[in-house]
Design a protein around this motif. Structure first.
Motif, PDB file in Angstrom:
ATOM      1  N   CYS A  18      18.726  57.120  64.606  1.00  0.00           N
ATOM      2  CA  CYS A  18      17.765  57.171  63.569  1.00  0.00           C
ATOM      3  C   CYS A  18      17.073  55.741  63.692  1.00  0.00           C
ATOM      4  CB  CYS A  18      18.358  57.360  62.170  1.00  0.00           C
ATOM      5  SG  CYS A  18      17.300  56.986  60.809  1.00  0.00           S
ATOM      6  N   SER A  65      16.904  53.599  61.428  1.00  0.00           N
ATOM      7  CA  SER A  65      17.915  52.580  60.562  1.00  0.00           C
ATOM      8  C   SER A  65      19.187  52.236  61.675  1.00  0.00           C
ATOM      9  CB  SER A  65      18.436  53.051  59.491  1.00  0.00           C
ATOM     10  OG  SER A  65      17.666  53.996  58.771  1.00  0.00           O
ATOM     11  N   HIS A  97      24.624  57.312  61.991  1.00  0.00           N
ATOM     12  CA  HIS A  97      24.699  57.718  60.644  1.00  0.00           C
ATOM     13  C   HIS A  97      24.104  59.296  60.565  1.00  0.00           C
ATOM     14  CE1 HIS A  97      20.936  55.685  60.672  1.00  0.00           C
ATOM     15  NE2 HIS A  97      20.717  56.514  59.548  1.00  0.00           N
ATOM     16  N   GLU A  98      24.115  59.880  61.597  1.00  0.00           N
ATOM     17  CA  GLU A  98      23.527  61.315  61.729  1.00  0.00           C
ATOM     18  C   GLU A  98      24.622  62.277  62.416  1.00  0.00           C
ATOM     19  OE1 GLU A  98      18.800  60.924  60.958  1.00  0.00           O
ATOM     20  OE2 GLU A  98      19.491  61.319  63.234  1.00  0.00           O
ATOM     21  N   CYS A 145      20.448  62.445  57.643  1.00  0.00           N
ATOM     22  CA  CYS A 145      19.390  61.467  57.245  1.00  0.00           C
ATOM     23  C   CYS A 145      17.980  61.710  57.348  1.00  0.00           C
ATOM     24  CB  CYS A 145      19.918  60.112  58.165  1.00  0.00           C
ATOM     25  SG  CYS A 145      18.952  58.860  57.528  1.00  0.00           S
TER      26      CYS A 145
HETATM   27 ZN   LIG Z   1      19.085  57.107  59.205  1.00  0.00          ZN
END
Ligand SMILES: [Zn+2]
Ligand SMILES: [Zn+2]
Length: 375
Positions: free
Chosen positions: A40, A42, A61-62, A167
């Motif tokens: 992602c 981020s 975070h995915e 996310c």
């Molecule tokens: Zn993200």
């Protein structure tokens, strides 16, 4: 136990896959064997330092994976469960209690502190150097999470696909479903047709918007946007966007806009294209500050700008909803995904940053086969 993780050791450095020690789980924790993880934007801003995060760190975070072990306090989640991971929330602050966990008072500390709240770390190097976590640190063969991170999905769901529901895709769809809440028959436009923007477009269509306008500067992206449900597309580089919007809306302007570009002049233009009573949700990492005359640009037309974090979703509800919409062929997010080997994480990250790939997904467990394929 010893695991393999992709580490960022210094600001702006490439990912290095290293052998790492994972701590034991505590009573309220869950160890997950990671199957795949999306990359992602981020993650990229944490790697480059645009969003400062303590290093060394394991980003990602995915993630989606399989539960291996649960602590004695964990209820309703068991070893063998297929899970999609998302953000953590406390579950007992006033926002959590009113069903708004994305506004959790402890969101930043729970997700971005890099360690447990009492100060211990989940990961360390063989020489004892502590490694910071980041969200649920999915760029790793194993991770430790809490119940709030976890959404259990059916056994027939292909875990290689669904990580980004935690996310990017959840954020895009949730911004429309929970933030803008467009009425059936209204007009929605999405600026920037990356992973988040495409999810917003699909959600606009599901919500019953009759004009779903994709706006970007790349024709190939716009073509894909059409395939996914955009009724109209505008290339803002080669077309006069104001003229196009006026024509499409009979000079009324657009009712709802999602900006996923974060580019200030683009956001300014988007605001000017809003209809009376129109609402815009800018949700990208913004480059520079927005200057605005709130009277002439907002108040006199009853327009509003709203902030929406993580699509204002409850992951355990939204992820399942998106899985069901995908099953019904109404949320075909798999068309945006390209798989990469875990060891090609630097290539995947570059392809994400350059826009070559809409949503790269790292296959962390090459052995994994979805249940449907095993039969
Ligand atoms: Zn993200
Ligand atoms: Zn909370």
């Amino acid at each position: 136990m010893e695991i393999k993780s992709a580490l960022v050791n210094g600001t702006g450095e490439d990912y290095e896959i290293e052998t790492v020690k994972l701590s034991e789980i505590q009573d309220d924790e869950i160890r997950v064997k990671m199957v795949a993880s999306g990359i992602c934007h981020s993650d990229e801003v944490a790697r480059t330092g645009e969003l400062p995060h303590p290093l060394p760190a394991i980003l990602g975070h995915e993630g989606a994976g399989i539960v291996e072990e649960v602590g004695s306090y964990v209820k309703n989640i068991k070893a063998g469960d297929q899970v999609v991971l998302s953000y953590k929330y406390c579950g007992h602050c006033n926002h959590c209690l009113t069903g708004k966990p994305a506004s959790c008072n402890s969101f930043a500390s729970l997700n971005l502190d890099g360690k447990r709240s009492e100060g211990t770390y989940y990961f360390e190097k063989p020489d004892g150097t502590k490694i910071n976590s980041y969200m649920h640190s999915a760029f790793s063969t194993y991770s430790i999470v809490k119940q709030e991170n976890v959404t259990v999905v059916d056994d027939d769901v292909d875990l290689r696909l669904v990580g980004p529901l935690g996310c990017g895709f959840m954020t895009g769809a949730g911004t429309v479903f929970n933030g803008l809440k467009p009425e059936a028959g209204s007009t929605i436009a999405v600026f920037g047709t990356g992973a988040v923007g495409m999810a917003a477009l699909m959600a606009g269509k599901i919500a019953g918007c009759t004009k779903v306008i994709g706006i970007d500067i790349h024709d190939d992206r716009l073509e894909l946007a059409r395939e996914l449900g955009a009724t109209h597309v505008i290339n803002s580089k080669t077309q006069d966007i104001e003229e196009e919007v006026n024509q499409l809306t009979g000079n009324q302007g657009i009712n709802y806009i999602v900006d996923t570009t974060g580019v200030v002049p683009v956001i300014k233009t988007a605001i000017s294209l809003l209809a009376k009573e129109g609402v815009i949700a800018p949700i990208a990492v913004q480059k520079g500050d927005l200057e605005l005359n709130v009277l002439t640009e907002l108040s006199v037309s009853n327009r509003s700008i709203i902030g929406v974090l993580m699509g204002n979703t409850i992951p355990q509800l939204t992820i399942k909803q998106l899985v069901e919409l995908h099953r019904a062929n109404r949320f075909p997010f798999d068309k945006l995904i390209e798989f990469y080997k875990f060891e090609d994480i630097n290539q995947a990250s570059q392809d994400s940053a350059s826009g070559k790939t809409v949503k790269p997904v790292l296959i962390i467990d090459e052995e994994y086969k979805p249940k449907a394929a095993q039969a």
